[in-house]
Design a protein around this motif. Sequence first.
Motif, mmCIF file in Angstrom:
data_model
loop_
_atom_site.group_PDB
_atom_site.id
_atom_site.type_symbol
_atom_site.label_atom_id
_atom_site.label_comp_id
_atom_site.label_asym_id
_atom_site.label_seq_id
_atom_site.Cartn_x
_atom_site.Cartn_y
_atom_site.Cartn_z
ATOM 1 N N ILE A 100 2.430 -0.562 -7.352
ATOM 2 C CA ILE A 100 2.064 -1.200 -8.623
ATOM 3 C C ILE A 100 0.987 -0.365 -9.291
ATOM 4 O O ILE A 100 -0.057 -0.075 -8.683
ATOM 5 C CB ILE A 100 1.555 -2.633 -8.383
ATOM 6 N N ARG A 101 1.241 0.018 -10.520
ATOM 7 C CA ARG A 101 0.289 0.842 -11.284
ATOM 8 C C ARG A 101 -0.076 0.157 -12.596
ATOM 9 O O ARG A 101 0.697 -0.641 -13.139
ATOM 10 C CB ARG A 101 0.878 2.216 -11.591
ATOM 11 N N LEU A 102 -1.220 0.518 -13.087
ATOM 12 C CA LEU A 102 -1.627 0.183 -14.449
ATOM 13 C C LEU A 102 -2.089 1.484 -15.072
ATOM 14 O O LEU A 102 -3.218 1.931 -14.831
ATOM 15 C CB LEU A 102 -2.737 -0.865 -14.468
ATOM 16 N N GLY A 103 -1.192 2.132 -15.795
ATOM 17 C CA GLY A 103 -1.481 3.474 -16.267
ATOM 18 C C GLY A 103 -1.563 4.411 -15.077
ATOM 19 O O GLY A 103 -0.709 4.397 -14.185
ATOM 20 N N PRO A 104 -2.602 5.240 -14.997
ATOM 21 C CA PRO A 104 -2.712 6.171 -13.856
ATOM 22 C C PRO A 104 -3.294 5.517 -12.594
ATOM 23 O O PRO A 104 -3.297 6.145 -11.529
ATOM 24 C CB PRO A 104 -3.672 7.244 -14.386
ATOM 25 N N ASN A 105 -3.778 4.283 -12.706
ATOM 26 C CA ASN A 105 -4.462 3.642 -11.586
ATOM 27 C C ASN A 105 -3.469 2.891 -10.696
ATOM 28 O O ASN A 105 -2.647 2.104 -11.177
ATOM 29 C CB ASN A 105 -5.513 2.647 -12.096
ATOM 30 N N VAL A 106 -3.571 3.138 -9.387
ATOM 31 C CA VAL A 106 -2.766 2.411 -8.414
ATOM 32 C C VAL A 106 -3.506 1.125 -8.049
ATOM 33 O O VAL A 106 -4.636 1.160 -7.555
ATOM 34 C CB VAL A 106 -2.523 3.259 -7.149
ATOM 35 N N LEU A 107 -2.863 -0.031 -8.303
ATOM 36 C CA LEU A 107 -3.483 -1.319 -7.995
ATOM 37 C C LEU A 107 -3.067 -1.856 -6.636
ATOM 38 O O LEU A 107 -3.750 -2.727 -6.085
ATOM 39 C CB LEU A 107 -3.128 -2.342 -9.076
ATOM 40 N N GLY A 108 -1.939 -1.365 -6.106
ATOM 41 C CA GLY A 108 -1.518 -1.878 -4.814
ATOM 42 C C GLY A 108 -0.112 -1.452 -4.474
ATOM 43 O O GLY A 108 0.532 -0.668 -5.197
ATOM 44 N N SER A 109 0.365 -1.963 -3.354
ATOM 45 C CA SER A 109 1.714 -1.662 -2.899
ATOM 46 C C SER A 109 2.268 -2.862 -2.148
ATOM 47 O O SER A 109 1.520 -3.743 -1.714
ATOM 48 C CB SER A 109 1.714 -0.415 -2.015
ATOM 49 N N PHE A 110 3.586 -2.882 -1.980
ATOM 50 C CA PHE A 110 4.239 -3.995 -1.303
ATOM 51 C C PHE A 110 5.518 -3.493 -0.672
ATOM 52 O O PHE A 110 6.019 -2.412 -1.026
ATOM 53 C CB PHE A 110 4.544 -5.135 -2.288
ATOM 54 N N GLY A 111 6.090 -4.255 0.248
ATOM 55 C CA GLY A 111 7.376 -3.889 0.809
ATOM 56 C C GLY A 111 7.528 -4.310 2.252
ATOM 57 O O GLY A 111 6.658 -4.950 2.842
ATOM 58 N N GLU A 112 8.667 -3.936 2.814
ATOM 59 C CA GLU A 112 8.904 -4.144 4.234
ATOM 60 C C GLU A 112 8.322 -2.960 4.998
ATOM 61 O O GLU A 112 8.242 -1.845 4.472
ATOM 62 C CB GLU A 112 10.407 -4.284 4.482
ATOM 63 N N PHE A 113 7.932 -3.184 6.247
ATOM 64 C CA PHE A 113 7.216 -2.158 6.990
ATOM 65 C C PHE A 113 8.170 -1.169 7.640
ATOM 66 O O PHE A 113 9.278 -1.515 8.067
ATOM 67 C CB PHE A 113 6.320 -2.798 8.049
#
Length: 800
Positions: free
Chosen positions: A652-665
């Motif tokens: 998940i990004r907001l412009g160039p900034n990475v705010l987080g990630s998600f998914g299966e491991f």
Amino acid sequence: MKLTLSWLKDHLDTDASLAEIVAKLTAIGLEVESVDDKAALKPFVIARVLTAEKHPDADKLRVLSVDTGIGSPVQVVCGAPNARAGLIGAFAAPGAYIPGIDVTLSVGKIRGVESRGMMCSERELQLSDEHSGIIDLPEDAPVGTPFAAYAGLDDPVIDINLTPNRPDCTSIHGIARDLAAAGLGKLKTPPVAEIAGEGECPVGVTIEDSDLCPGFALRLVRGVKNGPSPQWLQKRLIAIGLRPINALVDITNYVTFDRGRPLHVFDLKKVKGDLAVRRGRLGETVLALDGREYALSPENCVIADDNGVESIAGVMGGEHSGCDEQTTDVLIESALWNPLNIARTGRTLGIITDARYRFERGVDPEFMVPGLDLATQFVVDLCGGTPSRKIVAGYAGHTAKVVRFPFSEVRRLTGDDVPAEECRSILERLGFGPKGAGETIDVSVPSWRPDVDGKADLVEEVMRIRGEDTILPQPLPGLGAVNGRILTTLQIRTRATKRALAARGMMEAVTWSFIPAAHAEAFGGGQAELKLANPIAAEMSDMRPSLLPGLLAAAQRNADKGHGDVALFEVSGTYEGDAPEQQRRAAAGVRRGTAVLDGAGRHWAGGATTVSVFDAKADALAVLESAGAPVDRLQIEAGGPVWLHPGRSGTIRLGPNVLGSFGEFHPKTLEALDVSGPLAGFEVFIDAIPESKRKPTRTKPKLTLSPFQAVTRDFAFVVDRSVAAGAVMKAVAGADKALIAEVGVFDLYEGPGVGEGKKSLALEVTVQPTDKTLNDEDFAALSTKIVAAVEKATGGVLRA
């Protein structure tokens, strides 16, 4: 800290009652936990045995006629071998409680003969372990008077709960000084006379580390006769819970409580060579006075001679050089020890003693030498002998701290107006040295108050003696305006995030900030600066670079105990380096098994759904929305960090900034952590969310509600398989921002009919008119805009 009332009055000349003393102690900060007024011994009276006849039906019992001093003689059946006519002892009437045997007396028959009381032994009154016979008092003991008063056992015992910052009140003298300063009497402790001594002490002292031992005083007393200490001394020690041992040891215990000066005595015949104060050595052990053997290390300070270690400095002496009834020449030691080292040694070795209790808080350095003289005088008075001259090694004297004290500080901190002269008088009575005139003075701190460092401490001293009850309650001032926010942005986001995740059915967990090295490396950590220099356990060697390892381990522990469908979250700190700016605030969560939002576990209808990347995505977006992120402007890219499955994860990004990630491991991640099962998770950096701009405005925000009904229209577009659904949704939403309120995907199709390398995305578009009801022409025009926007942005075409 225990003391008796009579012992306190050895130092304090006062007419105050016990109740007044107890109330004043608590008022000045010395909280009284309990008062034992010796009520258990009140029923016992002194009585004389008039006759002692043989029991008619028992050879070892006697029938006594006892004069209690009140009324007619009482018949008592007694089995003590020393029961005889003329004996004077302690009598208990029916109804009295006997503490030593935990029995309440009643009138009864013993072998057919009525007994209306009991003649008691010392053990039955818990005076000692002696029970071979009943108490035998002198001929002049007054019959009919209370036994406790005659024996001096009616002295109330006061138990004070001292706070760690009051080492001066680990002595009865210090407590009396505080009471005198509070106006409850006059301090009458006589000064300690210096003892010159005769001849040199034959044992020398070497201090190898002055940081561990700032001073050491030693003296020899020759020709002592060590035996039981006098009754007055034994009674005082027993009253405060100590067991009398012999005169020399009892003297050191007495001075410890009386003046807060722990001492130690060595039997000269058992000491070989000079004494050395040094650090312990690996492999050294000492058999201590408690009968236990302790393994020592360089972290421990010891007193040693040519035989080896003789004492654990400041904590407990060794059994080898201890004093007993055969001791004739005794070395008396009075020293100063490093408080931190004493506390560390006591905790490491698991030893709790009265000496450690005082040294780890800090004793009066200026009483080291007078304490030696006081103990010497006690030894000479009670055991005889001739003292040598004393040796004082290492002590450089005490430099008093000086605190600059403005009298106005009292009102600033307490709101109470205390006259300057009253402040000065209180400080002088407590032993401080106020100097100078005017509104600000210099105050020298006495050597027995290591806890006083600044002007706030002096304010505390003034107010506890003056009385905190003199501070009048004041209403809080009215601000006359709406308060600004109290919490920081990060605190607000943390609270909002926790509530949002809890509302989604997740349970909050609190995991360790330290994780195994293998776990840290699997999540991008393992750097040298994140490794602990002294970890508490091998599996807690690294600072965590992510919250996910701890949550995965917690989920697995739940699964191992039969709770496989769990949803856990945590909002806490993560560490990318040792610099403050490399410490992040993150919110993370994992779902395992069937712990989806709509419910977990097996269902009668079958087909229980396991967690997937979409559950983690929904959780991550819920966190961002609750934390105030502009969800409508977020970009979601396929793929995530290496610990997530490359085809089932997103960033998940907001412009160039990475705010987080998600998914299966990733399967390799689960293998590295020894974790199994369907698992999906997310991690969002709530400190990376840009703070919304606050624009000043004088008008209230308006919320416009349309009077017209919303309408939905469905569109299906054929696009390349590589085109993200989000790109298509964004193009549709931007076709007419005034009319299009919401866009969602409800179907995905890949297969015959759409072409090789293509897919069909079906979207539901919510249209919300605001100024009129739309007609067919309006919908046709809007549809044209939507198709054109999708074609331009993604190359997609409307599915026929």
